[in-house]
Design an enzyme around this catalytic site. Structure first.
Site, mmCIF file in Angstrom:
data_model
loop_
_atom_site.group_PDB
_atom_site.id
_atom_site.type_symbol
_atom_site.label_atom_id
_atom_site.label_comp_id
_atom_site.label_asym_id
_atom_site.label_seq_id
_atom_site.Cartn_x
_atom_site.Cartn_y
_atom_site.Cartn_z
ATOM 1 N N LYS A 69 0.828 -1.219 0.000
ATOM 2 C CA LYS A 69 0.000 0.000 0.000
ATOM 3 C C LYS A 69 0.855 1.258 0.000
ATOM 4 O O LYS A 69 1.995 1.271 0.477
ATOM 5 C CB LYS A 69 -1.021 -0.053 1.134
ATOM 6 C CG LYS A 69 -2.095 -1.096 0.761
ATOM 7 C CD LYS A 69 -3.372 -1.012 1.502
ATOM 8 C CE LYS A 69 -4.342 -2.045 0.878
ATOM 9 N NZ LYS A 69 -5.369 -2.480 1.803
ATOM 10 N N ARG A 98 -3.252 -10.168 4.686
ATOM 11 C CA ARG A 98 -3.632 -10.221 3.270
ATOM 12 C C ARG A 98 -2.458 -9.656 2.467
ATOM 13 O O ARG A 98 -2.165 -8.464 2.566
ATOM 14 C CB ARG A 98 -4.904 -9.385 3.078
ATOM 15 C CG ARG A 98 -5.467 -9.403 1.674
ATOM 16 C CD ARG A 98 -6.708 -8.523 1.578
ATOM 17 N NE ARG A 98 -7.302 -8.547 0.248
ATOM 18 C CZ ARG A 98 -6.854 -7.811 -0.763
ATOM 19 N NH1 ARG A 98 -5.852 -6.991 -0.608
ATOM 20 N NH2 ARG A 98 -7.436 -7.913 -1.943
HETATM 21 N N1 HH2 Z 1 -7.343 -4.093 0.395
HETATM 22 C C1 HH2 Z 1 -7.623 -4.120 -0.925
HETATM 23 C C2 HH2 Z 1 -8.680 -4.876 -1.415
HETATM 24 N N2 HH2 Z 1 -9.428 -5.637 -0.593
HETATM 25 N N3 HH2 Z 1 -9.886 -6.440 1.589
HETATM 26 C C3 HH2 Z 1 -9.636 -6.430 2.893
HETATM 27 N N4 HH2 Z 1 -10.368 -7.185 3.726
HETATM 28 N N5 HH2 Z 1 -8.628 -5.675 3.429
HETATM 29 C C4 HH2 Z 1 -7.830 -4.880 2.664
HETATM 30 O O1 HH2 Z 1 -6.932 -4.198 3.205
HETATM 31 C C5 HH2 Z 1 -8.086 -4.866 1.235
HETATM 32 C C6 HH2 Z 1 -9.143 -5.654 0.740
HETATM 33 C C7 HH2 Z 1 -6.803 -3.279 -1.858
HETATM 34 O O2 HH2 Z 1 -5.703 -3.998 -2.308
HETATM 35 P P1 HH2 Z 1 -5.651 -4.790 -3.705
HETATM 36 O O3 HH2 Z 1 -6.665 -5.877 -3.752
HETATM 37 O O4 HH2 Z 1 -4.258 -5.247 -3.930
HETATM 38 O O5 HH2 Z 1 -5.947 -3.676 -4.786
HETATM 39 P P2 HH2 Z 1 -7.238 -3.277 -5.633
HETATM 40 O O6 HH2 Z 1 -8.330 -2.923 -4.695
HETATM 41 O O7 HH2 Z 1 -6.756 -2.092 -6.446
HETATM 42 O O8 HH2 Z 1 -7.619 -4.460 -6.501
#
Ligand code: HH2
Length: 258
Positions: free
Chosen positions: A203, A239
């Site tokens: 992040k 995660r």
């Molecule tokens: N962060 C993201 C997406 N889903 N779910 C939970 N429970 N907690 C988190 O911190 C979280 C999440 C964002 O990260 P990422 O999936 O890598 O990116 P994007 O939302 O751009 O697909």
């Protein structure tokens, strides 16, 4: 928890796993690398992202779930009842809802009826606007109050409390300092009595911490540092995108901490 984003636009791995064959391969590799579960998502929730239709989300994630043939422990990263329902039919066991059951009035019923696990996450506002000057009097107290209220709402909707985990929502309507304070005081959230999930992986706060005010991502090394600190403060599910690095670091941290 390994992250597999079946999206063209996720903030750190957009496009990498957009092809279903590639996404399924990534999921299997993450398990080999020591992940307990893989989180499959068809909608980016990065700052500024707009919504994706249920049809498009299904087009993205269903071919991946079909290829995994219910042989891999899967979490579905969705806010939509229709997507969660299909994913659970195809073998997913946890619904990871970044809106904490506020996005789709049908989702709680789907989770309750199927007896699925559920992650409730804190978000201030919505992805499109959440990083515009987020403010709290006491970020930890406010996130805790929110999670407590959403936990009660989920239980009220018929979801077994022992199937629910809670997440402070790193980066979802928070400044760099808010994010670090939430992990520093994670014990206050753990006091709610449910397992805590933390997603600090890659992040932008990590990149900003290391001196780039315009950073949109953070490095693997910084992610691992934040994950180990979160684990030490009581997180039970991390995660992450880089599974092997995290598993090795957390194994060593667990050995030291006993
Ligand atoms: N962060 C993201 C997406 N889903 N779910 C939970 N429970 N907690 C988190 O911190 C979280 C999440 C964002 O990260 P990422 O999936 O890598 O990116 P994007 O939302 O751009 O697909």
């Amino acid at each position: 928890m390994g992250v597999v984003n079946v999206t063209p636009d996720s903030f750190s791995d957009g496009g990498v796993n957009f092809d279903p064959e590639r996404a399924a391969e990534t999921a299997r590799r993450m398990l080999d690398d020591g992940a307990a579960i893989v989180d499959i998502g068809g909608e980016s929730t990065r700052p500024g992202a707009g919504p994706v239709s249920a049809d498009e989300e299904l087009r993205r994630v269903v071919p991946v779930l079909e290829r995994l043939e219910a042989q891999v422990p899967v979490s579905i990263d969705t806010s939509k009842a229709e997507v969660a329902s299909r994913a659970l039919e195809l073998g997913a066991e946890l619904v990871n809802d970044v809106t904490s059951l506020r996005g789709d009035p049908g989702l709680a019923g789907v989770v309750a009826d199927r007896g699925a696990y559920l992650c409730l996450m804190h978000m201030l506002g919505e992805p499109r606007t959440m990083q515009r000057d987020p403010r709290y009097d006491d970020v930890v107290a406010e996130v805790k109050r929110f999670l407590e209220e959403r936990l009660a709402a989920a239980v009220e909707a018929g979801i077994a409390e022992d199937r629910i985990c809670l997440d402070p929502g790193i980066g979802f309507g928070k400044t760099v300092e808010h994010n670090f304070e939430l992990v520093r005081r994670l014990d206050e959230l753990a006091a709610l009595g449910r397992p805590i999930l933390v997603g600090f992986s890659r992040k932008s706060s990590l990149g900003k911490l290391l001196g780039d005010p315009e950073a949109t991502t953070g490095t693997t090394a910084a992610s691992v540092g934040a994950a180990v600190a979160a684990y030490e403060r009581g997180a039970t599910i991390l995660r992450v995108h880089d599974v092997r690095d995290h598993v090795e670091a957390l194994t060593a941290a667990a050995a030291v901490l006993g």
